[in-house]
Each structure stands twice: as C-alpha cells, then as structure tokens.
Design a protein around this motif. Structure first.
Motif, mmCIF file in Angstrom:
data_model
loop_
_atom_site.group_PDB
_atom_site.id
_atom_site.type_symbol
_atom_site.label_atom_id
_atom_site.label_comp_id
_atom_site.label_asym_id
_atom_site.label_seq_id
_atom_site.Cartn_x
_atom_site.Cartn_y
_atom_site.Cartn_z
ATOM 1 N N THR A 1 0.824 -1.207 0.000
ATOM 2 C CA THR A 1 0.000 0.000 0.000
ATOM 3 C C THR A 1 0.858 1.257 0.000
ATOM 4 O OG1 THR A 1 -1.637 -1.248 1.297
ATOM 5 C CG2 THR A 1 -1.947 1.127 1.141
ATOM 6 N N VAL A 2 2.008 1.184 0.656
ATOM 7 C CA VAL A 2 2.940 2.318 0.736
ATOM 8 C C VAL A 2 4.238 1.890 0.045
ATOM 9 C CG1 VAL A 2 4.038 4.003 2.271
ATOM 10 C CG2 VAL A 2 1.892 2.921 2.957
ATOM 11 N N PRO A 3 4.246 1.838 -1.274
ATOM 12 C CA PRO A 3 5.393 1.268 -1.998
ATOM 13 C C PRO A 3 6.654 2.121 -1.939
ATOM 14 C CG PRO A 3 3.800 2.188 -3.539
ATOM 15 C CD PRO A 3 3.165 2.238 -2.192
ATOM 16 N N THR A 4 6.562 3.350 -1.435
ATOM 17 C CA THR A 4 7.754 4.186 -1.283
ATOM 18 C C THR A 4 8.638 3.721 -0.132
ATOM 19 O OG1 THR A 4 6.209 5.684 -0.173
ATOM 20 C CG2 THR A 4 6.960 6.322 -2.361
ATOM 21 N N ALA A 5 8.118 2.827 0.714
ATOM 22 C CA ALA A 5 8.909 2.254 1.813
ATOM 23 C C ALA A 5 9.362 0.848 1.432
ATOM 24 C CB ALA A 5 8.083 2.206 3.093
ATOM 25 N N GLU A 6 10.520 0.448 1.990
ATOM 26 C CA GLU A 6 11.066 -0.874 1.673
ATOM 27 C C GLU A 6 10.990 -1.844 2.837
ATOM 28 O OE1 GLU A 6 14.481 0.245 -1.603
ATOM 29 O OE2 GLU A 6 14.940 0.628 0.513
ATOM 30 N N MET A 7 10.929 -1.329 4.068
ATOM 31 C CA MET A 7 10.782 -2.178 5.247
ATOM 32 C C MET A 7 9.865 -1.466 6.228
ATOM 33 S SD MET A 7 14.644 -3.681 6.022
ATOM 34 C CE MET A 7 14.064 -5.173 6.854
ATOM 35 N N VAL A 8 9.253 -2.232 7.124
ATOM 36 C CA VAL A 8 8.342 -1.656 8.106
ATOM 37 C C VAL A 8 8.461 -2.403 9.423
ATOM 38 C CG1 VAL A 8 6.392 -3.144 7.418
ATOM 39 C CG2 VAL A 8 5.944 -0.945 8.541
ATOM 40 N N LYS A 9 8.278 -1.686 10.517
ATOM 41 C CA LYS A 9 8.207 -2.315 11.827
ATOM 42 C C LYS A 9 7.030 -1.713 12.567
ATOM 43 C CE LYS A 9 11.114 -4.395 15.280
ATOM 44 N NZ LYS A 9 12.483 -4.638 15.749
ATOM 45 N N PHE A 10 6.221 -2.580 13.174
ATOM 46 C CA PHE A 10 4.996 -2.134 13.835
ATOM 47 C C PHE A 10 5.210 -1.905 15.327
ATOM 48 C CE2 PHE A 10 3.346 -4.641 10.179
ATOM 49 C CZ PHE A 10 2.682 -3.599 9.529
ATOM 50 N N ALA A 11 4.420 -0.984 15.868
ATOM 51 C CA ALA A 11 4.412 -0.701 17.304
ATOM 52 C C ALA A 11 2.964 -0.409 17.695
ATOM 53 C CB ALA A 11 5.338 0.467 17.635
ATOM 54 N N LYS A 12 2.776 0.170 18.880
ATOM 55 C CA LYS A 12 1.416 0.394 19.376
ATOM 56 C C LYS A 12 1.000 1.857 19.367
ATOM 57 C CE LYS A 12 -0.646 -2.671 20.449
ATOM 58 N NZ LYS A 12 -1.341 -3.611 19.521
ATOM 59 N N ASN A 13 1.955 2.790 19.368
ATOM 60 C CA ASN A 13 1.584 4.202 19.397
ATOM 61 C C ASN A 13 2.549 5.026 18.567
ATOM 62 O OD1 ASN A 13 3.766 5.407 21.204
ATOM 63 N ND2 ASN A 13 3.006 3.735 22.474
ATOM 64 N N GLY A 14 2.117 6.218 18.237
ATOM 65 C CA GLY A 14 2.909 7.060 17.358
ATOM 66 C C GLY A 14 4.212 7.526 17.967
ATOM 67 N N SER A 15 4.218 7.797 19.271
ATOM 68 C CA SER A 15 5.433 8.299 19.915
ATOM 69 C C SER A 15 6.581 7.311 19.791
ATOM 70 C CB SER A 15 5.156 8.602 21.385
ATOM 71 O OG SER A 15 4.270 9.692 21.515
ATOM 72 N N ASP A 16 6.305 6.029 19.999
ATOM 73 C CA ASP A 16 7.364 5.024 19.873
ATOM 74 C C ASP A 16 7.954 5.015 18.472
ATOM 75 O OD1 ASP A 16 7.070 4.285 22.486
ATOM 76 O OD2 ASP A 16 6.013 2.412 22.080
ATOM 77 N N ALA A 17 7.085 5.165 17.471
ATOM 78 C CA ALA A 17 7.558 5.114 16.087
ATOM 79 C C ALA A 17 8.393 6.338 15.741
ATOM 80 C CB ALA A 17 6.363 4.995 15.140
ATOM 81 N N THR A 18 7.937 7.537 16.143
ATOM 82 C CA THR A 18 8.705 8.734 15.801
ATOM 83 C C THR A 18 10.026 8.775 16.567
ATOM 84 O OG1 THR A 18 7.421 10.005 17.423
ATOM 85 C CG2 THR A 18 6.733 10.142 15.128
ATOM 86 N N THR A 19 10.018 8.340 17.827
ATOM 87 C CA THR A 19 11.268 8.316 18.585
ATOM 88 C C THR A 19 12.238 7.294 18.001
ATOM 89 O OG1 THR A 19 10.306 9.162 20.619
ATOM 90 C CG2 THR A 19 12.270 7.798 20.859
ATOM 91 N N ALA A 20 11.719 6.176 17.525
ATOM 92 C CA ALA A 20 12.591 5.190 16.861
ATOM 93 C C ALA A 20 13.211 5.790 15.606
ATOM 94 C CB ALA A 20 11.796 3.938 16.515
ATOM 95 N N ALA A 21 12.442 6.591 14.873
ATOM 96 C CA ALA A 21 12.977 7.241 13.678
ATOM 97 C C ALA A 21 14.110 8.195 14.041
ATOM 98 C CB ALA A 21 11.869 7.991 12.941
#
Length: 444
Positions: free
Chosen positions: A113-133
């Motif tokens: 669905t988001v072909p501009t990305a090559e890998m993905v990792k899931f979490a439970k909330n947005g803060s965890d994802a942005t801090t990981a970035a």
C-alpha cells in the motif's frame, strides 16, 4: 432542542464519572487532548459506546461525532470489515514467543500500500515510532541534533520533543538543547539552520502537510536540502497517512522520505503504528548488517495479532472501497455547508473552516478576528447542545449525507448565537463557566 437555551443541556452522569476519573487517572483521561478541560465546564460527555459516525454518552445522548478517536477512527466505530478481521484472530491467540504469520502478512500488505517504503516495523503508538525514527537517524549519521518543524503541534511524548513544549517539566535542559526548530514552508530558513549547525543535525522531522498544502516545490526542496547536508528526512504521517492518499502524503506529493511513521487511521481505533523507510536505514535495527546494533523498536505488544489484522482490514478497505476519496467528498460538503451558514449569519470571518477536506479543523475568532478560547467554548457548547460532538470537523467515512445536513443545521443555529455574542462584544453570558484551555500550557 433550541441550541440557544444551553442551560437546559445537562450531563449529570458524565459529570460524576469525570470526577471519579480525576480521582483515579491524572488529568481524568489517558490522552490530554481528551481531557474535560478541552470542553465547556460540566459539558464533557463520557462515552458509553459508538456505532458508525455516532456515539452515545452515559447520560443517554446521541451525537454526530467528528475527529473520532483523535482522527484514528476514520471508517467509523465498529466497522464490520475491521471487527470481522479482529474476531477471526481473537480465538487463535494474540501474542506468542515467536513472530506470528500475521506479522509477515501485515508487513506485506502495508508495503504494497505504501510502496515508497522498503521495510516496516509495527508498534502500538505514534510516539514510539517517531522516537525510533529519531534514534535511527542519530545512529546512521552520528549526529546529536534533531530539527523539528516548529509549526506542527505534536511529534512524541518522549523528552526530545516534549522538552520543547510548555509542558517541559521533568525534561533535562541538556536534552531539550539538542532539539532545534525550522518553519514550515520556508526552505531558506531551513537551510540557514542546517548551515548554522553544519554536521550536527541528524534529521529533519515534519508532517508533510497539515492545515495548509505544502507550497509548490517545498517537499522536494526539503529532500534536496537533507541530501546536501547529509541528514535524514522523516515524514510524520500519523495524520496524513491514508487520509491524504492510501500511500500517505508521500504517495500524493511524490516526494520520498528516508523514514516515515504511520498510525491513527491505520488501525481504525485499534492500537497499531508503523515505522517505515529505506532498507539501508531500517536494517540497522535488524540482524543482517555488520555495524553497531540500533535498538530500534522492541515492544511486547507491537505485533498483537488482532491489531495487525485490523490494520490489514483497514488498508484493504481504503484501497477497495475508495475511502480516501469519500473522506474528501464528505469534507468538501461539510466545509461548504458550514461556510455558507456562517456567512449567512454574519460570522463568516469568525467561524473559519480550514484544512484539507479529509482533515478539517475550525478556528473561532473574536471581535478583532483573533483566535479565542472563549468563543471556542461558546461554539462547542452550542454544538454539544445540538447533538454534535466536534472538537474538529475531521470526518469519518461512516457519515451520511443526513449527518452532514444535520450538522450544518446545528452550526447555523450556533452561528446565530455567535453573532449575538459578537454584537454584545462579550461571549461570557453564553459560556456557562470557565473557557476551554489549550492542551499545551505550563500550569494546570
């Protein structure tokens, strides 16, 4: 109910429940934006349940709801396709000592669905994802500073961002000093910042679009600046993901970030977020490289099967049912209706609808056309009394034409009272108590 006579609109059970919540939960809610300080005094409904575009409070009132779940429930509450997918997994176990096959399937569906990305990792909330970035960008560049867009209100609950807000208590100054800010839409100012901190900025992080469209060439210009100065470009797509296009703002505008974060609409209310991006960067948090390991995302509940099943159902619904187009059509109809009745009642310059049609907000301006919490209180109070729960005008695809028509009728009645308050030069008689308050403030 006559929305002018708001004195008769009472929520006794909700008021009692709010008091109990404050005794048990700091702030009376688990998200500051859901706090009763965001609503007129004694008119903060406590929700019993929701179905589609409607919610019921524990006092028995039904509302047409906007901004559902802080923009997370974009398909409407208890969406059949999502609920069916979740139920299929509930009897099969939700969490295991090894990855479930659902993790692979969800990753494949997301990346398709988001072909501009090559890998993905899931979490439970947005803060965890942005801090990981942010952590990944610092690791990849070896640089300490983070540059955030100053015009966007929220990125994370973690210290690197919260230290920059008025609610910075508990955050060491040394941490806050490593976060610098750049203005949205101003490439020259951003380049000046990167030059001032040459070789120190790990990443530029921003929402690619919010209440205004990006100026022509702006996102492409940021991409060029990031490349030239050797920093990572991160798009926070918590809001734009799915609402702008199925592939997010990056899919709509054709500018590919190095990393991006998704959430909110991704689970239709179920807890799931995602960090996605270029393989070269993402693999630094994996096992198939020779460099220092990055503790990217490692969450016990990040891959709960039912939440990932919900995400897959949401992605499928958006693609197969044209949900993004429907959100835009509903928003355009609502915005046109509100603007028409606001102009007809003489408050077109004071009740102002802004934003992309799929993500509408409203501004409430005073006699001097300045943002006003007091006039916001008046407006919210009148909407609530009319059966419209609308901290914003962010639509869900479950809204019907009748819902939109009804909402516009309630707004028209509210605008008539708004005009009276403007003529009086004082909204106080219509407030019913203290004004609503901004989320980010130093003192309670």
């Amino acid at each position: 109910m006559d929305t002018e006579d708001t004195g008769e609109f009472l929520l006794p059970r909700s008021c009692l429940a709010n008091e109990r919540l404050h005794a048990l939960v700091p702030g009376g809610a688990h998200t500051y934006a859901k706090g009763d300080d965001q609503y007129p005094e004694n008119l903060a409904p406590v929700i019993s349940h929701g179905r589609g575009a409607h919610v019921w409070d524990i006092d028995g009132n039904r509302y047409v709801e906007y901004g559902s779940g802080l923009r997370s429930v974009s398909l409407g509450h208890a969406h059949p396709r999502v609920i069916e997918a979740v139920r299929r997994e509930l009897d099969r176990g939700s969490n295991f000592v090894r990855p479930s096959i659902v993790e692979m399937e969800a990753a494949e569906r997301f990346l398709a669905t988001v072909p501009t990305a090559e890998m993905v990792k899931f979490a439970k909330n947005g803060s965890d994802a942005t801090t990981a970035a942010v952590r990944l960008a610092r690791a990849a560049t070896g640089r300490p500073r983070v540059a955030v867009c100053a015009d966007h209100p929220f990125f994370s609950v973690d210290d690197w961002f919260i230290g920059t807000t008025p609610m910075s208590a508990g955050v060491p100054a040394a941490t806050t000093e490593l976060t610098v800010a750049f203005p949205y839409g101003d490439l020259a100012a951003t380049e000046e910042l990167l030059t001032r901190y040459e070789g120190e900025v790990a990443c530029l992080i921003l929402e690619p679009a919010t209440h205004t469209e990006p100026p022509p060439g702006y996102l492409a210009g940021l991409r060029e600046l990031a490349d030239r100065h050797g920093c990572v470009l991160v798009f926070d797509e918590m809001i734009t993901g799915l609402r702008w296009s199925e592939a997010g703002a990056q899919g709509l505008y054709g500018v590919v970030p190095d990393l991006s974060t998704f959430g909110k609409a991704l689970g239709n209310g179920f807890a799931v977020s995602a960090l996605a991006g270029r393989r070269e960067l993402m693999e630094r948090g994996g096992l198939r490289h020779s460099g220092d390991r990055v503790f990217l995302l490692s969450t016990t509940h990040g891959a709960e099967t039912h939440s990932l099943a919900a995400a897959m159902a949401v992605l499928t619904a958006y693609v197969e049912e044209g949900v993004t187009a429907r959100l835009h059509a509903l928003g355009e109809r609502l915005a046109a209706g509100v603007r028409e009745v606001a102009a007809a009642t003489g408050v077109g310059d004071h009740v102002v609808v802004r934003g992309r049609a799929s993500n509408l907000v409203f501004a409430t301006l005073d006699e001097n056309r300045q943002p006003s919490q007091r006039y916001r209180t008046l407006f919210l109070r009148l909407l609530l009394a009319g059966g419209v729960l609308a901290p914003s005008f962010v639509v869900s695809s479950a809204l019907s034409d009748d819902d939109i028509e009804y909402t516009v009728e309630v707004v028209a009645q509210a605008c008539a009272v708004y005009r009276k308050a403007l003529d009086a030069g004082d909204p106080t008689p219509w407030l019913g108590g203290r004004p609503v308050k901004p989320v980010f403030r130093r003192l309670a």
